[in-house]
Design a protein around this motif. Structure first.
Motif, PDB file in Angstrom:
ATOM      1  N   GLU A   1      12.923   0.469 -11.887  1.00 51.29           N
ATOM      2  CA  GLU A   1      13.077   0.637 -10.441  1.00 51.29           C
ATOM      3  C   GLU A   1      12.669   2.052 -10.055  1.00 51.29           C
ATOM      4  O   GLU A   1      12.793   2.993 -10.844  1.00 51.29           O
ATOM      5  CB  GLU A   1      14.522   0.369 -10.008  1.00 51.29           C
ATOM      6  CG  GLU A   1      15.004  -1.045 -10.287  1.00 51.29           C
ATOM      7  CD  GLU A   1      14.292  -2.102  -9.464  1.00 51.29           C
ATOM      8  OE1 GLU A   1      13.724  -1.738  -8.401  1.00 51.29           O
ATOM      9  OE2 GLU A   1      14.287  -3.275  -9.864  1.00 51.29           O
ATOM     10  N   TYR A   2      12.246   2.206  -8.808  1.00 49.04           N
ATOM     11  CA  TYR A   2      11.695   3.490  -8.384  1.00 49.04           C
ATOM     12  C   TYR A   2      12.755   4.454  -7.880  1.00 49.04           C
ATOM     13  O   TYR A   2      13.617   4.102  -7.085  1.00 49.04           O
ATOM     14  CB  TYR A   2      10.653   3.297  -7.278  1.00 49.04           C
ATOM     15  CG  TYR A   2       9.893   4.577  -6.983  1.00 49.04           C
ATOM     16  CD1 TYR A   2       8.784   4.916  -7.738  1.00 49.04           C
ATOM     17  CD2 TYR A   2      10.323   5.473  -6.004  1.00 49.04           C
ATOM     18  CE1 TYR A   2       8.094   6.106  -7.522  1.00 49.04           C
ATOM     19  CE2 TYR A   2       9.645   6.662  -5.782  1.00 49.04           C
ATOM     20  CZ  TYR A   2       8.536   6.967  -6.543  1.00 49.04           C
ATOM     21  OH  TYR A   2       7.869   8.146  -6.334  1.00 49.04           O
TER      22      TYR A   2
ATOM     23  N   SER B   1       3.489  -4.271 -12.700  1.00 43.10           N
ATOM     24  CA  SER B   1       4.878  -3.828 -12.635  1.00 43.10           C
ATOM     25  C   SER B   1       5.198  -3.281 -11.255  1.00 43.10           C
ATOM     26  O   SER B   1       4.312  -2.882 -10.500  1.00 43.10           O
ATOM     27  CB  SER B   1       5.147  -2.755 -13.697  1.00 43.10           C
ATOM     28  OG  SER B   1       4.265  -1.661 -13.549  1.00 43.10           O
ATOM     29  N   PHE B   2       6.488  -3.276 -10.958  1.00 44.19           N
ATOM     30  CA  PHE B   2       7.020  -2.813  -9.683  1.00 44.19           C
ATOM     31  C   PHE B   2       6.331  -3.575  -8.546  1.00 44.19           C
ATOM     32  O   PHE B   2       6.380  -4.796  -8.531  1.00 44.19           O
ATOM     33  CB  PHE B   2       6.877  -1.290  -9.551  1.00 44.19           C
ATOM     34  CG  PHE B   2       7.715  -0.695  -8.453  1.00 44.19           C
ATOM     35  CD1 PHE B   2       9.073  -0.927  -8.415  1.00 44.19           C
ATOM     36  CD2 PHE B   2       7.143   0.062  -7.449  1.00 44.19           C
ATOM     37  CE1 PHE B   2       9.863  -0.390  -7.405  1.00 44.19           C
ATOM     38  CE2 PHE B   2       7.911   0.608  -6.431  1.00 44.19           C
ATOM     39  CZ  PHE B   2       9.273   0.373  -6.408  1.00 44.19           C
ATOM     40  N   ASP B   3       5.672  -2.889  -7.596  1.00 47.69           N
ATOM     41  CA  ASP B   3       5.055  -3.582  -6.461  1.00 47.69           C
ATOM     42  C   ASP B   3       3.551  -3.727  -6.639  1.00 47.69           C
ATOM     43  O   ASP B   3       2.817  -3.938  -5.667  1.00 47.69           O
ATOM     44  CB  ASP B   3       5.354  -2.837  -5.163  1.00 47.69           C
ATOM     45  CG  ASP B   3       4.769  -1.433  -5.124  1.00 47.69           C
ATOM     46  OD1 ASP B   3       4.293  -0.953  -6.176  1.00 47.69           O
ATOM     47  OD2 ASP B   3       4.795  -0.804  -4.050  1.00 47.69           O
ATOM     48  N   GLN B   4       3.090  -3.641  -7.864  1.00 45.01           N
ATOM     49  CA  GLN B   4       1.657  -3.652  -8.132  1.00 45.01           C
ATOM     50  C   GLN B   4       1.048  -5.025  -7.889  1.00 45.01           C
ATOM     51  O   GLN B   4       1.609  -6.059  -8.274  1.00 45.01           O
ATOM     52  CB  GLN B   4       1.419  -3.229  -9.576  1.00 45.01           C
ATOM     53  CG  GLN B   4       0.010  -2.784  -9.876  1.00 45.01           C
ATOM     54  CD  GLN B   4      -0.066  -2.127 -11.240  1.00 45.01           C
ATOM     55  OE1 GLN B   4       0.662  -2.485 -12.150  1.00 45.01           O
ATOM     56  NE2 GLN B   4      -0.966  -1.163 -11.389  1.00 45.01           N
ATOM     57  N   GLN B   5      -0.115  -5.042  -7.261  1.00 45.75           N
ATOM     58  CA  GLN B   5      -0.853  -6.270  -7.019  1.00 45.75           C
ATOM     59  C   GLN B   5      -1.848  -6.513  -8.156  1.00 45.75           C
ATOM     60  O   GLN B   5      -2.345  -5.580  -8.786  1.00 45.75           O
ATOM     61  CB  GLN B   5      -1.605  -6.177  -5.690  1.00 45.75           C
ATOM     62  CG  GLN B   5      -0.725  -5.891  -4.491  1.00 45.75           C
ATOM     63  CD  GLN B   5       0.328  -6.960  -4.268  1.00 45.75           C
ATOM     64  OE1 GLN B   5       0.009  -8.150  -4.255  1.00 45.75           O
ATOM     65  NE2 GLN B   5       1.586  -6.541  -4.111  1.00 45.75           N
TER      66      GLN B   5
ATOM     67  N   TYR C   1       0.043   4.628  -8.756  1.00 45.35           N
ATOM     68  CA  TYR C   1      -0.282   5.456  -7.603  1.00 45.35           C
ATOM     69  C   TYR C   1      -1.608   6.205  -7.792  1.00 45.35           C
ATOM     70  O   TYR C   1      -2.333   6.445  -6.815  1.00 45.35           O
ATOM     71  CB  TYR C   1       0.865   6.400  -7.313  1.00 45.35           C
ATOM     72  CG  TYR C   1       2.154   5.640  -7.150  1.00 45.35           C
ATOM     73  CD1 TYR C   1       2.353   4.769  -6.077  1.00 45.35           C
ATOM     74  CD2 TYR C   1       3.169   5.733  -8.108  1.00 45.35           C
ATOM     75  CE1 TYR C   1       3.522   4.035  -5.953  1.00 45.35           C
ATOM     76  CE2 TYR C   1       4.335   4.996  -7.990  1.00 45.35           C
ATOM     77  CZ  TYR C   1       4.496   4.149  -6.916  1.00 45.35           C
ATOM     78  OH  TYR C   1       5.645   3.410  -6.803  1.00 45.35           O
TER      79      TYR C   1
ATOM     80  N   ARG D   1      -4.219   3.827  -6.628  1.00 45.64           N
ATOM     81  CA  ARG D   1      -4.231   3.696  -5.176  1.00 45.64           C
ATOM     82  C   ARG D   1      -4.836   4.927  -4.511  1.00 45.64           C
ATOM     83  O   ARG D   1      -5.432   4.835  -3.437  1.00 45.64           O
ATOM     84  CB  ARG D   1      -2.814   3.463  -4.661  1.00 45.64           C
ATOM     85  CG  ARG D   1      -2.262   2.106  -5.031  1.00 45.64           C
ATOM     86  CD  ARG D   1      -0.813   1.931  -4.619  1.00 45.64           C
ATOM     87  NE  ARG D   1      -0.298   0.655  -5.110  1.00 45.64           N
ATOM     88  CZ  ARG D   1       0.965   0.264  -5.009  1.00 45.64           C
ATOM     89  NH1 ARG D   1       1.864   1.070  -4.444  1.00 45.64           N
ATOM     90  NH2 ARG D   1       1.351  -0.895  -5.474  1.00 45.64           N
TER      91      ARG D   1
END
Length: 253
Positions: A89-90, A185-189, A246, A249
């Motif tokens: 979690e972030y 992972s996490f919110d990765q598309q 990140y 991105r």
């Protein structure tokens, strides 16, 4: 001698499931741990020759130790424990979130350490017991993102040498296995993966199968106890300012 047995925490899904499948293919009895993914765990077990499933919430360290003790009392030739389950979690370096930190430290570090201690102290293993703690290449290439997660993986890594030196049997082994970016992972598309997962020295994606193959290699006890294998296409040798999620991105090479 009975076939060797392995317990894989978080073994119902993702990298844990890949590890389970690889061990099963080599003739191991696989014990698939899950927290809430009972359908995935049972579905995986049903495809294997010799498998069982066990449920435990690793937020409860006492329950996890009890699970280890119960398995040790009835599992012949329990040769390997793989602590693969983790929470991710972030939070960042400027503001540690207490709830995120508490859960990360418990699930990713404290409970695996207690499970390793209980396993090494009680398991019946014909050729010695083996613990594999799945850490992260972030222990060498840390960045400010996922602060509590990274802290917890550093804590887990610190237990490896101590457990190796304190093992009761000279044939026992304790290892670290440190993956890089492997799965979303996490919110990765999904469309982000090709870029983010090549941000390593070899400019290639590292496969979940490579992690599983490394786990099998470690379980054979060929390395010095206390060693860690990095399976990350050289990512741990870099000094990245942010998580690759990140960096991709932001268009950073």
């Amino acid at each position: 001698m009975s076939r060797p047995a392995v317990l894989v925490t978080g073994g119902a899904t993702r990298i844990g499931a890949e590890i389970v499948r690889h061990f099963a293919a080599e003739g191991w009895h696989t014990i698939i741990h899950y927290k809430s993914s009972s359908d995935d765990a049972q579905g995986l077990a049903d495809t294997l020759t010799s498998a069982e499933i066990v449920q435990c919430d690793l937020n409860d360290g006492n329950a996890a130790v009890k699970m280890i003790s119960e398995l040790a009392s009835r599992t012949e030739n329990w040769s390997c424990l793989i602590n693969s389950a983790s929470v991710f979690e972030y939070d960042d370096v400027t503001r540690l979130d207490p709830a995120t930190n508490q859960q990360a430290m418990q699930v990713n570090a404290v409970t695996p350490a207690r499970m390793a201690q209980a396993y090494l102290g009680s398991a019946m293993a014909a050729k010695g017991a083996c613990v594999i703690n799945v850490t992260d290449m972030k222990i060498e290439n840390s960045n400010p993102d996922f602060f509590s997660y990274t802290m917890s993986k550093h804590a887990l890594h610190s237990t490896i040498a101590m457990l190796a030196k304190g093992a009761r049997n000279e044939r026992d082994r304790v290892y670290g296995l440190a993956p890089g970016a492997i799965l979303a992972s996490f919110d990765q598309q999904e469309e982000e993966l090709d870029v983010s997962h090549r941000l390593n020295l070899l400019k290639r994606k590292t496969g979940a199968d490579e992690i599983a193959e490394a786990a099998l290699f470690l379980a054979q006890g060929h390395l010095r106890s206390g060693s860690t294998l990095y399976i990350d296409s050289g990512q741990h040798l870099l000094d990245q300012d942010r998580d690759v999620i990140y960096l991709a991105r932001e268009g950073v090479d």
